[in-house]
Design a protein around this motif. Sequence first.
Motif, PDB file in Angstrom:
ATOM      1  N   LEU A  10       0.834  -1.208   0.000  1.00  0.00           N
ATOM      2  CA  LEU A  10       0.000   0.000   0.000  1.00  0.00           C
ATOM      3  C   LEU A  10       0.867   1.256   0.000  1.00  0.00           C
ATOM      4  O   LEU A  10       0.573   2.225  -0.693  1.00  0.00           O
ATOM      5  N   LYS A  11       1.942   1.206   0.771  1.00  0.00           N
ATOM      6  CA  LYS A  11       2.806   2.386   0.848  1.00  0.00           C
ATOM      7  C   LYS A  11       3.381   2.691  -0.546  1.00  0.00           C
ATOM      8  O   LYS A  11       3.323   3.813  -1.032  1.00  0.00           O
ATOM      9  N   LYS A  12       3.876   1.644  -1.171  1.00  0.00           N
ATOM     10  CA  LYS A  12       4.423   1.810  -2.524  1.00  0.00           C
ATOM     11  C   LYS A  12       3.359   2.351  -3.479  1.00  0.00           C
ATOM     12  O   LYS A  12       3.602   3.237  -4.285  1.00  0.00           O
ATOM     13  N   TYR A  13       2.166   1.763  -3.343  1.00  0.00           N
ATOM     14  CA  TYR A  13       1.067   2.152  -4.224  1.00  0.00           C
ATOM     15  C   TYR A  13       0.748   3.631  -4.070  1.00  0.00           C
ATOM     16  O   TYR A  13       0.637   4.369  -5.052  1.00  0.00           O
ATOM     17  N   TYR A  14       0.617   4.063  -2.839  1.00  0.00           N
ATOM     18  CA  TYR A  14       0.237   5.466  -2.626  1.00  0.00           C
ATOM     19  C   TYR A  14       1.383   6.430  -2.927  1.00  0.00           C
ATOM     20  O   TYR A  14       1.172   7.613  -3.136  1.00  0.00           O
ATOM     21  N   ASP A  15       2.587   5.934  -2.966  1.00  0.00           N
ATOM     22  CA  ASP A  15       3.706   6.778  -3.384  1.00  0.00           C
ATOM     23  C   ASP A  15       3.864   6.789  -4.905  1.00  0.00           C
ATOM     24  O   ASP A  15       4.756   7.444  -5.436  1.00  0.00           O
ATOM     25  N   GLY A  16       3.011   6.022  -5.585  1.00  0.00           N
ATOM     26  CA  GLY A  16       3.092   5.975  -7.046  1.00  0.00           C
ATOM     27  C   GLY A  16       4.280   5.170  -7.546  1.00  0.00           C
ATOM     28  O   GLY A  16       4.769   5.378  -8.643  1.00  0.00           O
ATOM     29  N   LYS A  17       4.774   4.256  -6.725  1.00  0.00           N
ATOM     30  CA  LYS A  17       5.995   3.544  -7.108  1.00  0.00           C
ATOM     31  C   LYS A  17       5.798   2.039  -7.314  1.00  0.00           C
ATOM     32  O   LYS A  17       6.756   1.308  -7.531  1.00  0.00           O
ATOM     33  N   SER A  18       4.551   1.598  -7.242  1.00  0.00           N
ATOM     34  CA  SER A  18       4.323   0.154  -7.349  1.00  0.00           C
ATOM     35  C   SER A  18       4.331  -0.303  -8.808  1.00  0.00           C
ATOM     36  O   SER A  18       3.975   0.452  -9.706  1.00  0.00           O
ATOM     37  N   SER A  19       4.751  -1.546  -9.027  1.00  0.00           N
ATOM     38  CA  SER A  19       4.702  -2.112 -10.377  1.00  0.00           C
ATOM     39  C   SER A  19       3.325  -2.716 -10.600  1.00  0.00           C
ATOM     40  O   SER A  19       2.538  -2.859  -9.671  1.00  0.00           O
ATOM     41  N   ALA A  20       3.046  -3.089 -11.850  1.00  0.00           N
ATOM     42  CA  ALA A  20       1.746  -3.680 -12.172  1.00  0.00           C
ATOM     43  C   ALA A  20       1.530  -4.965 -11.366  1.00  0.00           C
ATOM     44  O   ALA A  20       0.441  -5.218 -10.852  1.00  0.00           O
ATOM     45  N   ASP A  21       2.585  -5.771 -11.251  1.00  0.00           N
ATOM     46  CA  ASP A  21       2.498  -7.015 -10.486  1.00  0.00           C
ATOM     47  C   ASP A  21       2.144  -6.747  -9.031  1.00  0.00           C
ATOM     48  O   ASP A  21       1.296  -7.417  -8.442  1.00  0.00           O
ATOM     49  N   GLU A  22       2.830  -5.768  -8.482  1.00  0.00           N
ATOM     50  CA  GLU A  22       2.579  -5.438  -7.068  1.00  0.00           C
ATOM     51  C   GLU A  22       1.153  -4.956  -6.849  1.00  0.00           C
ATOM     52  O   GLU A  22       0.532  -5.232  -5.828  1.00  0.00           O
ATOM     53  N   GLU A  23       0.641  -4.240  -7.850  1.00  0.00           N
ATOM     54  CA  GLU A  23      -0.728  -3.741  -7.719  1.00  0.00           C
ATOM     55  C   GLU A  23      -1.740  -4.888  -7.771  1.00  0.00           C
ATOM     56  O   GLU A  23      -2.730  -4.883  -7.054  1.00  0.00           O
ATOM     57  N   ASP A  24      -1.455  -5.872  -8.633  1.00  0.00           N
ATOM     58  CA  ASP A  24      -2.320  -7.059  -8.689  1.00  0.00           C
ATOM     59  C   ASP A  24      -2.323  -7.776  -7.341  1.00  0.00           C
ATOM     60  O   ASP A  24      -3.361  -8.160  -6.802  1.00  0.00           O
ATOM     61  N   GLN A  25      -1.114  -7.951  -6.825  1.00  0.00           N
ATOM     62  CA  GLN A  25      -0.927  -8.639  -5.551  1.00  0.00           C
ATOM     63  C   GLN A  25      -1.701  -7.905  -4.446  1.00  0.00           C
ATOM     64  O   GLN A  25      -2.387  -8.512  -3.629  1.00  0.00           O
TER      65      GLN A  25
ATOM     66  N   LYS B 155      -5.396  11.399  -2.307  1.00  0.00           N
ATOM     67  CA  LYS B 155      -6.554  12.270  -2.147  1.00  0.00           C
ATOM     68  C   LYS B 155      -7.847  11.445  -2.132  1.00  0.00           C
ATOM     69  O   LYS B 155      -8.719  11.656  -1.285  1.00  0.00           O
ATOM     70  N   VAL B 156      -7.942  10.498  -3.044  1.00  0.00           N
ATOM     71  CA  VAL B 156      -9.151   9.669  -3.100  1.00  0.00           C
ATOM     72  C   VAL B 156      -9.300   8.901  -1.786  1.00  0.00           C
ATOM     73  O   VAL B 156     -10.374   8.855  -1.184  1.00  0.00           O
ATOM     74  N   ARG B 157      -8.189   8.325  -1.308  1.00  0.00           N
ATOM     75  CA  ARG B 157      -8.272   7.569  -0.058  1.00  0.00           C
ATOM     76  C   ARG B 157      -8.688   8.471   1.099  1.00  0.00           C
ATOM     77  O   ARG B 157      -9.522   8.095   1.923  1.00  0.00           O
ATOM     78  N   GLU B 158      -8.130   9.664   1.120  1.00  0.00           N
ATOM     79  CA  GLU B 158      -8.433  10.588   2.209  1.00  0.00           C
ATOM     80  C   GLU B 158      -9.933  10.902   2.239  1.00  0.00           C
ATOM     81  O   GLU B 158     -10.570  10.848   3.287  1.00  0.00           O
ATOM     82  N   ILE B 159     -10.486  11.194   1.049  1.00  0.00           N
ATOM     83  CA  ILE B 159     -11.907  11.549   1.000  1.00  0.00           C
ATOM     84  C   ILE B 159     -12.768  10.362   1.438  1.00  0.00           C
ATOM     85  O   ILE B 159     -13.676  10.503   2.253  1.00  0.00           O
ATOM     86  N   VAL B 160     -12.441   9.185   0.921  1.00  0.00           N
ATOM     87  CA  VAL B 160     -13.244   8.010   1.255  1.00  0.00           C
ATOM     88  C   VAL B 160     -13.128   7.706   2.753  1.00  0.00           C
ATOM     89  O   VAL B 160     -14.127   7.437   3.427  1.00  0.00           O
ATOM     90  N   GLN B 161     -11.904   7.763   3.253  1.00  0.00           N
ATOM     91  CA  GLN B 161     -11.709   7.473   4.678  1.00  0.00           C
ATOM     92  C   GLN B 161     -12.463   8.451   5.569  1.00  0.00           C
ATOM     93  O   GLN B 161     -13.088   8.069   6.546  1.00  0.00           O
TER      94      GLN B 161
END
Lengths: 323, 175
Positions: A10-25, B155-161
Amino acid sequence: MEKQALDQLLKKYYDGKSSADEEDQMAQLLKSSDDPEYKADRVIAEFVETNMEMNAPAGFEEKVMGDIDNETSNTRSVRLWPLLSGIAASILFGVLIFSIIYNQPSKVITTADQKAVTLSDGSRVTLNRNSELAFAKSFGDSERLVSLSGEAFFEVTPDPEKPFVITSGNSKVQVLGTAFSIRNYEIDTEIIVSVTSGRVGFSSLDGAAAVELEKNETGTLVKKTNGISITDRPRANSLSWKTRELTFNDQKMTEVIPDLEHYFDISIKLENEDLLQCHFRGSFKDPTLKDVIEVLEYSLNLSFEYDGKQYILKGSGCSSHEL
Amino acid sequence: MHSNEFKDLVILHQNRLFRLAYWMLQNREDAEDLVQEVFAKLWKMKTELPKYNSVEALLITITRNMCLNRIKKKKLMQVDEPTESVRSPILNPHDKLEYKEDQRLVSNAILQLPELQKVILHLKSVEGLEIKEIAQLVGESENHVRVTLSRARKKVREIVQNHFNYGKTSVRSTA
């Protein structure tokens, strides 16, 4: 353990740094978890998934194409008017004069300029400089025949009954309706056909060599041998003269220089053959020669000089490891 | 260009454009309307299409612009009725009420994002494009795309949360 992994993803995802695989996972882990801590993430993931599966409504294509076809038939009926007024005029001048005027071949010639011509069947031809297009004012019953010397871009109105045939030098190009360009200046050693859309039949006049070109393909007929070869990618800058855009994707100077010579109608001579080892990357929109020279001089550490007749390219050249 | 060629070159992207328009407007009818307008516009400029390196990029740009215009117009028209802009996306009567309500929350959150954030979030999440491809399509640097994507997601998460924390009844309160 799973929570830790999910937190990290989740941290990676919200930082915009996740790969497609990680997002699937991550989506999988969210689905299988009912931890209220992740409720927002889960709801968002569900929302995204619904959106991914969405398509245009059934019958949408038919609806759009129906509108477009309607519009096309409207514009066609509008185009009849010039023809009708032409017929009205011919009654005044007599049938004989009419037939003389409309069957006489006519010519469009360009020198330093470019010209666009609309033919009687609605096809459009854009001529580059120093080119000549000859055609009958009205086409015959079996084919639409034109001839070209120089360079032109064709947008041919489809007519399955009457092929559109272009002869140029010892080559023949035959189409039903598509867009493509032909380059055949007298000084060119090859005749080049580049297809933008549709299919094009390209052959030598004697019929010995014949190929069918598809979209994005380029056919090259070598004038000396009458043989034709095909490359399956669009030739870079084949339409630059019309689009006013020049693009070089890490191209060798052996390709860059002819493109520049053709675009600016100049001649370039190399002082040092090693310059041919240089590669160049860059793109220009409606450039002046000065624009291009400045970038080339800067990026390849060379210089251009004009001797009143041609440009001379000076520099030490590029060794193989340099760009 | 013949209509058949137009079909192969342009209409081919209908599903993708529909998803984009839907994402930007969060309304099915509006999205349908808009994509139809986009195609009509492209048909008018069909002779110029060979000039473009990528018809897809052109379609995305035009769709974005038309969505922006529509949103602006809607905002002007709906000064007195802010709740109208929060419409539910896919109304399926069999869905549980709560599920629908949750989805509406996300829909509402997306509507509040700035345009670029919305587009980038869409291209990444729904279309699954690489950062590099998105950067080319929207004409921004890869780094800027990554930063914008991160902002949009947060931002989306913040609003939903926030909605979950303050209770579900406030779904319609944002504009």
